[in-house]
Design a protein around this motif. Structure first.
Motif, PDB file in Angstrom:
ATOM      1  N   ALA A  93       0.844  -1.122   0.006  1.00 18.32           N
ATOM      2  CA  ALA A  93      -0.030  -0.019  -0.145  1.00 18.32           C
ATOM      3  C   ALA A  93       0.869   1.101   0.082  1.00 18.32           C
ATOM      4  CB  ALA A  93      -0.808  -0.034   1.239  1.00 18.32           C
ATOM      5  N   SER A  94       0.682   2.125  -0.921  1.00 22.28           N
ATOM      6  CA  SER A  94       1.150   3.489  -0.950  1.00 22.28           C
ATOM      7  C   SER A  94       0.319   4.545  -0.608  1.00 22.28           C
ATOM      8  CB  SER A  94       2.092   3.697  -2.239  1.00 22.28           C
ATOM      9  OG  SER A  94       0.987   3.659  -3.244  1.00 22.28           O
ATOM     10  N   CYS A  95       0.898   5.841  -0.218  1.00 19.59           N
ATOM     11  CA  CYS A  95       0.173   6.982   0.094  1.00 19.59           C
ATOM     12  C   CYS A  95      -1.321   6.805   0.701  1.00 19.59           C
ATOM     13  CB  CYS A  95      -0.015   7.649  -1.158  1.00 19.59           C
ATOM     14  SG  CYS A  95      -0.324   9.382  -1.310  1.00 19.59           S
ATOM     15  N   TRP A  96      -2.231   6.875   0.126  1.00 19.48           N
ATOM     16  CA  TRP A  96      -3.651   6.588   0.677  1.00 19.48           C
ATOM     17  C   TRP A  96      -3.590   5.256   1.513  1.00 19.48           C
ATOM     18  CZ3 TRP A  96      -7.864   3.682   1.071  1.00 19.48           C
ATOM     19  CH2 TRP A  96      -9.129   4.290   1.535  1.00 19.48           C
ATOM     20  N   GLY A  97      -3.394   4.270   0.710  1.00 16.41           N
ATOM     21  CA  GLY A  97      -3.273   2.796   1.205  1.00 16.41           C
ATOM     22  C   GLY A  97      -2.392   3.033   2.533  1.00 16.41           C
ATOM     23  N   PHE A  98      -1.375   3.361   2.532  1.00 16.28           N
ATOM     24  CA  PHE A  98      -0.264   3.391   3.555  1.00 16.28           C
ATOM     25  C   PHE A  98      -1.025   4.091   4.939  1.00 16.28           C
ATOM     26  CE2 PHE A  98       2.358   6.367   6.259  1.00 16.28           C
ATOM     27  CZ  PHE A  98       3.402   5.737   6.632  1.00 16.28           C
ATOM     28  N   GLN A  99      -1.803   5.184   4.774  1.00 16.87           N
ATOM     29  CA  GLN A  99      -2.648   5.679   5.784  1.00 16.87           C
ATOM     30  C   GLN A  99      -3.719   4.895   6.083  1.00 16.87           C
ATOM     31  OE1 GLN A  99      -3.490   9.496   3.793  1.00 16.87           O
ATOM     32  NE2 GLN A  99      -1.416  10.136   3.944  1.00 16.87           N
ATOM     33  N   ALA A 100      -4.499   4.464   5.113  1.00 16.64           N
ATOM     34  CA  ALA A 100      -5.924   3.785   5.511  1.00 16.64           C
ATOM     35  C   ALA A 100      -5.499   2.474   6.200  1.00 16.64           C
ATOM     36  CB  ALA A 100      -6.559   3.464   4.151  1.00 16.64           C
ATOM     37  N   LEU A 101      -4.513   1.704   6.007  1.00 18.40           N
ATOM     38  CA  LEU A 101      -4.265   0.402   6.694  1.00 18.40           C
ATOM     39  C   LEU A 101      -3.716   0.569   7.889  1.00 18.40           C
ATOM     40  CD1 LEU A 101      -2.429  -1.746   4.052  1.00 18.40           C
ATOM     41  CD2 LEU A 101      -5.035  -2.043   4.814  1.00 18.40           C
ATOM     42  N   SER A 102      -3.147   1.750   8.158  1.00 17.60           N
ATOM     43  CA  SER A 102      -2.718   2.096   9.451  1.00 17.60           C
ATOM     44  C   SER A 102      -4.013   2.528  10.489  1.00 17.60           C
ATOM     45  CB  SER A 102      -1.937   3.354   9.674  1.00 17.60           C
ATOM     46  OG  SER A 102      -1.489   3.876  10.758  1.00 17.60           O
ATOM     47  N   ARG A 103      -4.921   3.261   9.867  1.00 21.74           N
ATOM     48  CA  ARG A 103      -6.291   3.514  10.547  1.00 21.74           C
ATOM     49  C   ARG A 103      -6.614   2.110  10.763  1.00 21.74           C
ATOM     50  NH1 ARG A 103     -11.127   7.796   9.097  1.00 21.74           N
ATOM     51  NH2 ARG A 103     -12.391   7.268  10.959  1.00 21.74           N
ATOM     52  N   ALA A 104      -6.993   1.266   9.806  1.00 19.35           N
ATOM     53  CA  ALA A 104      -7.844   0.141   9.998  1.00 19.35           C
ATOM     54  C   ALA A 104      -7.106  -0.860  11.174  1.00 19.35           C
ATOM     55  CB  ALA A 104      -7.674  -0.521   8.695  1.00 19.35           C
ATOM     56  N   ALA A 105      -5.600  -0.621  11.245  1.00 17.85           N
ATOM     57  CA  ALA A 105      -4.991  -1.566  12.303  1.00 17.85           C
ATOM     58  C   ALA A 105      -4.998  -0.867  13.723  1.00 17.85           C
ATOM     59  CB  ALA A 105      -3.737  -1.989  11.625  1.00 17.85           C
ATOM     60  N   GLY A 106      -5.568   0.431  13.822  1.00 13.19           N
ATOM     61  CA  GLY A 106      -5.564   0.907  15.130  1.00 13.19           C
ATOM     62  C   GLY A 106      -4.463   2.083  15.272  1.00 13.19           C
ATOM     63  N   GLY A 107      -4.001   2.491  14.014  1.00 13.56           N
ATOM     64  CA  GLY A 107      -2.911   3.919  14.068  1.00 13.56           C
ATOM     65  C   GLY A 107      -3.713   4.930  14.078  1.00 13.56           C
ATOM     66  N   LYS A 108      -3.002   6.009  13.978  1.00 11.14           N
ATOM     67  CA  LYS A 108      -3.621   7.515  13.837  1.00 11.14           C
ATOM     68  C   LYS A 108      -3.381   8.306  12.837  1.00 11.14           C
ATOM     69  CE  LYS A 108      -4.750  11.679  16.478  1.00 11.14           C
ATOM     70  NZ  LYS A 108      -4.513  12.290  17.670  1.00 11.14           N
ATOM     71  N   VAL A 109      -4.328   8.917  12.018  1.00  6.02           N
ATOM     72  CA  VAL A 109      -3.964   9.695  10.782  1.00  6.02           C
ATOM     73  C   VAL A 109      -4.470  11.003  10.897  1.00  6.02           C
ATOM     74  CG1 VAL A 109      -4.373   9.859   8.261  1.00  6.02           C
ATOM     75  CG2 VAL A 109      -3.959   7.576   9.408  1.00  6.02           C
ATOM     76  N   ILE A 110      -3.779  12.160  10.753  1.00  9.53           N
ATOM     77  CA  ILE A 110      -4.198  13.504  10.692  1.00  9.53           C
ATOM     78  C   ILE A 110      -3.970  14.217   9.600  1.00  9.53           C
ATOM     79  CG2 ILE A 110      -3.535  13.436  13.218  1.00  9.53           C
ATOM     80  CD1 ILE A 110      -1.033  15.118  12.686  1.00  9.53           C
ATOM     81  N   HIS A 111      -4.833  15.327   9.287  1.00 10.38           N
ATOM     82  CA  HIS A 111      -4.252  16.306   8.212  1.00 10.38           C
ATOM     83  C   HIS A 111      -3.588  17.449   8.892  1.00 10.38           C
ATOM     84  CE1 HIS A 111      -5.364  18.413   4.747  1.00 10.38           C
ATOM     85  NE2 HIS A 111      -5.338  19.548   5.430  1.00 10.38           N
TER      86      HIS A 111
END
Length: 240
Positions: free
Chosen positions: A94-112
């Motif tokens: 996963a790159s870019c959006w995928g990098f962020q989305a898999l992180s959020r799906a697995a319990g990480g945090k994504v911010i703007h």
């Protein structure tokens, strides 16, 4: 040319000018024909076992105009599909959006974080774990990578290892420790001409992030040939 089957998860509108280009970029980076790549629309469809059954690997790229930080219903459904993907154990990059989305799906945090947005080619540095990783250890300790993001992962999910970083955005690449899943904030599926074409298709990025005219932006970008090898190294590690 390789004969494995690839499922490309896209998060793009039907009229997104980059939808078809993204297929070509992943095909070239993976050294497979475009016909080997099947597109899955994550915006409108829930991922099921049948979608995963007839593919050897999954790739997830950018999103055009959709943010992982969204609380819209489509994002909640997408997160559930990505959690199902992670549970499947399928080789995934996963790159870019995928990098962020898999992180959020697995319990990480994504911010703007527009102040730390990256666009163009930027330097990335291997962590100590990255220097020992079977895929990233074959890269120089410092290498250039193609970027285009305003959101970023601020906290990695549990059970992952940071592989690459830089001074602007600490989380640039990570792997899941118990499954064949790698994620990069940058775009190893791109080449320099593909990066230029993508930014030309989304001129608001150049205005909002780089704050320079498009022609000046193009002059400042450099080839990131080291990062272009990552996807083939991934397939060599997990598919051959």
């Amino acid at each position: 040319m390789s004969d494995y089957r690839v499922l490309l998860i896209q998060i793009r509108d039907a009229d997104d000018p980059i939808g078809q280009q993204e297929i070509g970029c992943f095909a070239a980076a993976l050294d497979c024909p475009e016909s080997a790549i099947r597109v899955f629309d994550l915006l409108t469809t829930e991922l099921t076992a049948s979608h995963l059954a007839d593919c050897d690997m999954i790739v997830i790229g950018g999103s055009g105009r959709y943010s992982v930080t969204s609380d819209a219903p489509w994002m909640s459904k997408a997160i559930k599909s990505l959690q199902f993907l992670l549970e499947s154990g399928k080789p995934t990059f996963a790159s870019c959006w995928g990098f962020q989305a898999l992180s959020r799906a697995a319990g990480g945090k994504v911010i703007h974080d527009l102040d730390n947005a990256e666009l163009g080619t930027h330097s990335v540095f291997l962590t100590e774990a990255g220097k020992q990783d079977p895929i990233f250890s074959q890269l120089p300790e410092s290498f250039l990578a193609y970027m285009g993001h305003e959101d970023r992962v601020s906290v990695l999910p549990p059970g992952t290892t940071l592989l690459a970083t830089n001074s602007r955005v600490a989380q640039q690449a990570y792997r899941f420790d118990d499954r064949p899943v790698y994620c990069t904030q940058f775009h190893p599926e791109l080449t320099l001409p593909a990066l230029h074409a993508r930014i030309e298709a989304y001129p608001e990025y150049c205005e909002r992030i780089a704050k320079i005219p498009f022609d000046v932006f193009c002059q400042q970008c450099q080839p990131a040939t080291d990062s272009e090898s990552i996807l083939r190294r991934f397939t060599k590690q997990y598919l051959r």
